[in-house]
Design a protein around this motif. Structure first.
Motif, mmCIF file in Angstrom:
data_model
loop_
_atom_site.group_PDB
_atom_site.id
_atom_site.type_symbol
_atom_site.label_atom_id
_atom_site.label_comp_id
_atom_site.label_asym_id
_atom_site.label_seq_id
_atom_site.Cartn_x
_atom_site.Cartn_y
_atom_site.Cartn_z
ATOM 1 N N SER A 39 33.429 29.870 43.074
ATOM 2 C CA SER A 39 33.604 30.948 42.162
ATOM 3 C C SER A 39 34.715 32.057 41.810
ATOM 4 O O SER A 39 34.737 32.706 41.457
ATOM 5 N N ILE A 40 34.007 32.630 43.759
ATOM 6 C CA ILE A 40 34.895 33.616 44.035
ATOM 7 C C ILE A 40 36.220 32.841 43.591
ATOM 8 O O ILE A 40 37.245 34.261 43.436
ATOM 9 N N SER A 41 36.871 31.738 44.165
ATOM 10 C CA SER A 41 38.675 31.686 43.683
ATOM 11 C C SER A 41 38.710 31.078 41.523
ATOM 12 O O SER A 41 39.452 31.707 41.609
ATOM 13 N N ALA A 42 37.865 30.893 40.968
ATOM 14 C CA ALA A 42 37.721 30.293 39.700
ATOM 15 C C ALA A 42 38.347 31.996 39.074
ATOM 16 O O ALA A 42 38.779 32.178 38.198
ATOM 17 N N LEU A 43 37.155 32.784 39.396
ATOM 18 C CA LEU A 43 37.805 34.162 39.213
ATOM 19 C C LEU A 43 39.016 35.054 38.965
ATOM 20 O O LEU A 43 39.191 35.415 38.776
ATOM 21 N N ASP A 44 38.953 35.144 40.484
ATOM 22 C CA ASP A 44 40.638 35.238 40.775
ATOM 23 C C ASP A 44 41.361 34.686 40.357
ATOM 24 O O ASP A 44 43.027 35.063 39.428
ATOM 25 N N SER A 45 41.798 33.594 39.111
ATOM 26 C CA SER A 45 42.750 32.459 38.844
ATOM 27 C C SER A 45 42.196 33.624 37.662
ATOM 28 O O SER A 45 43.511 33.474 36.383
ATOM 29 N N LEU A 46 41.313 33.297 36.451
ATOM 30 C CA LEU A 46 41.251 34.212 35.566
ATOM 31 C C LEU A 46 41.474 35.062 35.318
ATOM 32 O O LEU A 46 42.520 35.612 34.493
ATOM 33 N N ALA A 69 30.494 40.030 34.134
ATOM 34 C CA ALA A 69 29.009 39.197 34.275
ATOM 35 C C ALA A 69 29.723 38.245 35.142
ATOM 36 O O ALA A 69 28.622 37.616 35.453
ATOM 37 N N GLY A 70 31.040 37.714 35.486
ATOM 38 C CA GLY A 70 31.259 36.129 36.801
ATOM 39 C C GLY A 70 31.161 37.653 37.872
ATOM 40 O O GLY A 70 30.175 36.898 38.902
ATOM 41 N N ILE A 71 31.472 38.993 38.067
ATOM 42 C CA ILE A 71 31.203 39.147 39.176
ATOM 43 C C ILE A 71 29.761 39.968 40.392
ATOM 44 O O ILE A 71 29.173 39.310 40.530
ATOM 45 N N GLN A 72 29.162 40.127 38.767
ATOM 46 C CA GLN A 72 28.111 40.596 38.932
ATOM 47 C C GLN A 72 26.762 39.193 39.400
ATOM 48 O O GLN A 72 26.379 39.223 40.095
ATOM 49 N N GLN A 73 26.782 37.628 38.718
ATOM 50 C CA GLN A 73 26.452 36.406 38.898
ATOM 51 C C GLN A 73 27.362 35.826 40.604
ATOM 52 O O GLN A 73 26.147 35.811 41.101
ATOM 53 N N LEU A 74 28.043 36.584 40.261
ATOM 54 C CA LEU A 74 28.554 36.409 42.168
ATOM 55 C C LEU A 74 27.889 36.878 42.881
ATOM 56 O O LEU A 74 27.386 36.707 43.994
#
Length: 108
Positions: A39-46, A69-74
């Protein structure tokens, strides 16, 4: 174990990712952490692919909202492993206006 755990983050109810929940319930912490790492990698790629710093007003707002939203989920998914860090993420990203804060993981 986690049943129907819900946590309120920034006005949105977030629950543990179903894959992570399954891994935690079966004590496969290694797989839960791997899912979080992905998930961290996907956010970084985004961030890198969208080049949010180059985007215009409305597009930038949508991209940042998705990232928040992604960081909150993370943060929520990290809670069983790093409760203090999860709380810091919640505090930082549940505000109406997000301001620069001290890094959670400073570079060495």
């Amino acid at each position: 174990l986690f049943g129907s755990i819900f946590k309120k983050f920034g006005g949105t109810k977030i629950q543990t990712d179903t894959k992570i929940k399954k891994y935690l319930e079966s004590y496969r912490f290694d797989l839960a952490l791997e899912e979080i790492r992905q998930s961290i990698s996907a956010l970084d790629s985004l961030i890198n692919q969208t080049e949010v710093w180059k985007q215009k007003s409305e597009e930038k707002t949508r991209t940042i909202a998705a990232l928040v939203a992604g960081i909150q989920q993370l943060g929520y998914n990290l809670a069983p492993f790093m409760p203090q860090t999860a709380l810091a993420i919640e505090k930082q990203f549940s505000r109406k206006y997000i301001k620069k804060a001290k890094p959670l993981f400073p570079r060495i």
